[in-house]
Design a protein around this motif. Structure first.
Motif, short mmCIF file in Angstrom:
data_model
loop_
_atom_site.label_atom_id
_atom_site.label_comp_id
_atom_site.label_asym_id
_atom_site.label_seq_id
_atom_site.Cartn_x
_atom_site.Cartn_y
_atom_site.Cartn_z
N THR A 1 36.87 32.44 51.26
CA THR A 1 36.89 33.92 51.13
C THR A 1 35.58 34.56 51.51
N GLY A 2 34.51 33.76 51.55
CA GLY A 2 33.20 34.32 51.86
C GLY A 2 32.60 35.08 50.68
N ARG A 3 33.06 34.80 49.45
CA ARG A 3 32.57 35.51 48.26
C ARG A 3 32.11 34.48 47.23
N LYS A 4 31.23 34.95 46.30
CA LYS A 4 30.71 34.08 45.26
C LYS A 4 31.72 33.93 44.14
N ALA A 5 31.54 32.86 43.34
CA ALA A 5 32.45 32.59 42.23
C ALA A 5 32.37 33.70 41.19
N SER A 6 31.16 34.22 40.96
CA SER A 6 30.99 35.30 39.97
C SER A 6 31.74 36.57 40.38
N LEU B 1 34.60 36.53 42.10
CA LEU B 1 36.04 36.29 42.07
C LEU B 1 36.60 36.16 40.66
N GLN B 2 35.82 35.59 39.74
CA GLN B 2 36.33 35.38 38.39
C GLN B 2 36.58 36.73 37.69
N SER B 3 37.65 36.75 36.90
CA SER B 3 38.12 37.95 36.18
C SER B 3 38.62 39.03 37.15
N THR B 4 38.91 38.62 38.40
CA THR B 4 39.45 39.54 39.40
C THR B 4 40.94 39.24 39.57
N GLY B 5 41.68 40.26 39.86
CA GLY B 5 43.11 40.05 40.08
C GLY B 5 43.36 39.21 41.32
N LEU B 6 44.27 38.27 41.19
CA LEU B 6 44.56 37.34 42.30
C LEU B 6 45.01 38.08 43.55
#
Length: 691
Positions: free
Chosen positions: A164-169, A171-176
């Motif tokens: 996705t080109g994004r950090k884990a922080s 993505l977490q707690s984000t809507g799928l």
């Protein structure tokens, strides 16, 4: 799952019925145990001392040195050390007791087990399992995303972040669905596998569910990057294409090539190598190279890791050398190539020079050996699988043991001289000399001096010290009289005297010479007819015809032709420096149906000519003499001709061709045809050939 022995608390104290209240109190206080296992002298469990028992003794104000004997609880339930995890789990769930005693198979106490022990062990195992799972997911090539029951992302691994080109922080707690919109369509389809696009990547999405601690259903999404699979597929296609190109190159290689893998098993082999060694591919593929071809010694390069060239080797008269080449990868031998050179040896000119010197030396010694009066052939040199020939060889072997005169009869080229050599070599005289006299090749006026020698001044041109004859040379051995039917009547009379009296006079001499010579004679003429015509002495005929053998012509033993072709091909490859490996079926058919007036000698001449002209590694129909091919065509066109007339016609054509090639030189023509000069004159007279 965790075994029970890894969850228990070991008991290192010896607690018996005689243990005092003070000791029991100290142990329970130190270890915070709610009970103590009490054992007998054999360490077997007899009961437990519980915290309740402890309280009773204190309430009763007993002395601290009082034994605990009367306060032990007997008939206690125990756990076996081999109890499975599922049984332990069931007991823990239903038992009201907080601590259990664990015993071995002999009922000896090995430890205590509490619910706390189980919880701590499970926490430790869970932590270890989590660390292992984190390591797997972190290094996985598959993107992993976990959501709760509300489709909120609660876990994402590094591979998914890269996709996705994004950090884990982030993505977490984000809507799928906000991160992976295509995942919503995949959920609605209900299919376990679904192709989707993640940013600029193509991937295969795998969806599964799990139940969390709140008994709610969450989802796990696995993203497999298709670009990697496509790259692998492309590489596989490249490897397949490269292997096909390599196999094509090997199949069309001029020399023999063999490839082995790192375990020395044969993986590829060229047709030219199979042709040289006359083997089938299925018989050697995927087998150890040194087992199939020990003479190649290909395993050497696996140890030396360096290319090398073998000495000259030979098969079927064909000389070859082996290039042993290791295949290296990262400094390690991962295979080897064996290149078998047998058609052109330019790369090994130095070795060839050495061989040439060795051959020159061998030829010199061979020439000197030839000059010596000795027999060179044995029965092993007379190849035949014909029943009559085998019987003839056995009879001749028996006859060789005596000293009687042997008469060998047969057409020209059947091998009469070979028989004579073999008879001598299997006789008691084999250590003696074997002297050959061709009665048709020596002029008549010189034949007597050749036989008996001459004294000093016996005639004009004679040597000063005279000369000994063939009978002198053969004394104690064997004298072979070839073409004896061409001997003059005058010399026949003198020969008869030697055979009868075993003595003679040299030309111009007066001294009687005693000799011990065994006579072997050979002829292709009908001596009986010559006796009737008066051209051969009857008394000499009976003196010679003591033991007689008739060698059948080649046309009467067609089965030997195939055998002789193979042997001659091996010998002529070495002599002519050719690399002929076989014969076309049409050419072989011609040889097997030809009537062979010149017998084995003619067959050898035809083979020598054909192998000289062959250009494709095998003898073709066009490599055979023209008269043989023409006669085969004529046979197909006029198959009704009598066999005798065809044989005579072929013989006439052969003589005409030979005379034409030699410009009428009859001596050379006779050598080409493999017959004697006198025999050639008879044939010319018979067919009325005048040049």
């Amino acid at each position: 799952m965790i075994p029970l022995k890894d969850m228990i608390t070991p008991v290192r104290y010896r607690i018996t019925a005689d243990t005092s209240l003070r000791q029991a109190l100290a142990i329970m206080r130190e270890n915070k145990w709610s009970l103590l296992p009490v054992t007998n002298k054999d360490h077997r469990l007899v009961g437990v001392f519980t915290r309740s028992s402890l309280y009773r003794m204190i309430m009763e104000q007993l002395d601290l040195e009082t034994p605990i004997r009367n306060y032990i609880k007997e008939n206690v339930s125990t756990l076996s050390i081999t109890t499975s995890y599922s049984e332990v789990e069931s007991i823990v769930r239903t038992s009201a007791v907080g601590t259990g005693v664990v015993v071995d198979d002999a009922e000896r106490v090995v430890g205590l087990f509490t619910k706390t022990d189980m919880v701590l062990s499970l926490l430790k195992a869970t932590s270890t399992l989590k660390d292992q799972l984190d390591t797997v997911l972190t290094n996985s090539t598959i993107g992993v995303v976990m959501t709760d029951e509300n489709k909120q992302i609660i876990y994402v691994n590094e591979r998914a972040c890269m996709m996705t080109g994004r950090k884990a922080s982030e993505l977490q707690s984000t809507g799928l669905l906000s991160v992976f919109p295509a995942a919503g369509q995949a959920l609605e389809s209900g299919a376990p596998f679904h192709p989707i696009k993640v940013e600029r990547l193509k991937a295969v999405l795998t969806i599964t569910t799990y139940e969390n601690v709140r008994n709610k259903i969450g989802h796990i999404f696995l993203f497999q990057d298709l670009s990697e699979i496509e790259n692998i597929a492309t590489e596989l296609e490249s490897v397949k294409s490269l292997k096909l190109s390599l196999q094509t190159a090997i199949n069309h290689a001029y020399d023999g090539i063999m490839m082995t893998d790192e375990k020395q098993y044969i993986q590829m082999v060229s047709p030219s190598l199979l042709e040289l060694f006359q083997i089938e591919q299925k018989d050697i593929l995927f087998k150890k190279a040194d087992k199939v071809f020990p003479q190649f010694q290909l395993s050497k390069v696996y140890e030396s890791e360096a290319a090398e060239v073998s000495d000259f080797k030979e098969i079927n008269g064909i000389k070859y050398i082996v290039h042993r080449i290791p295949i290296l990868q990262d400094g390690k031998v991962v295979g080897a190539i064996g290149k078998i050179m047998y058609r052109q040896l330019n790369e090994v000119s130095e070795l060839f020079k050495k061989l040439q010197k060795a051959e020159n030396k061998a030829n010199y010694y061979h020439s000197e050996y030839q000059k010596a009066e000795s027999a060179r052939f044995t029965w092993d040199h007379i190849l035949s699988k014909d029943a009559y020939m085998e019987k003839l060889k056995k009879s001749a072997t028996k006859a060789a043991k005596g000293r009687s005169t042997v008469l060998i009869r047969g057409e020209s080229g059947t091998g009469k001289e070979l028989f004579a050599h073999a008879v001598h070599n299997s006789s008691a005289r084999k250590e003696g000399k074997f002297v050959v006299v061709n009665c048709a090749a020596i002029p008549e006026d010189l034949l007597e001096s050749e036989f008996f020698g001459y004294e000093d001044g016996a005639f004009t041109g004679a040597r000063n010290k005279g000369k000994i004859g063939k009978f002198d040379l053969a004394n104690g051995g064997t004298l072979f009289l070839d073409e004896i039917g061409d001997m003059s009547l005058n010399l026949q009379a003198k020969l008869l005297r030697v055979l009868q009296e075993r003595e003679f006079y040299r030309v111009g001499g007066t001294k009687r010479i005693q000799v011990d010579v065994r006579i072997i004679a050979a002829t292709n003429r009908n001596l009986e007819e010559m006796v009737k015509e008066g051209t051969f002495r009857e008394d000499l005929y009976y003196r010679l015809n003591v033991i007689s053998f008739h060698i059948p012509p080649l046309r009467d033993r067609v089965g030997d032709i195939h055998l002789l072709i193979g042997k001659m091909m091996t010998e002529l490859n070495a002599a002519l420096n050719t690399s002929i490996t076989g014969m076309d079926t049409h050419a072989r058919a011609v040889l097997e149906t030809y009537h062979w007036p010149g017998n084995v000698r003619e067959l050898r001449n035809v083979m020598e000519r054909a192998m000289t002209f062959a250009e494709h590694g095998k003898i073709q129909l066009e490599d055979l003499p023209e008269y043989m091919v023409v006669k085969r065509r004529e046979k197909h066109v006029a198959s009704y001709w009598p066999e005798v007339k065809m044989a005579e016609s072929a013989e006439r054509n052969a003589i005409e061709n030979a005379l034409e090639k030699t410009n009428g030189n009859k001596a050379k023509a006779a050598r080409i045809l493999g017959i004697s000069r006198s025999g050639l004159y008879e044939k010319i007279k018979k067919y009325q050939l005048v040049r």
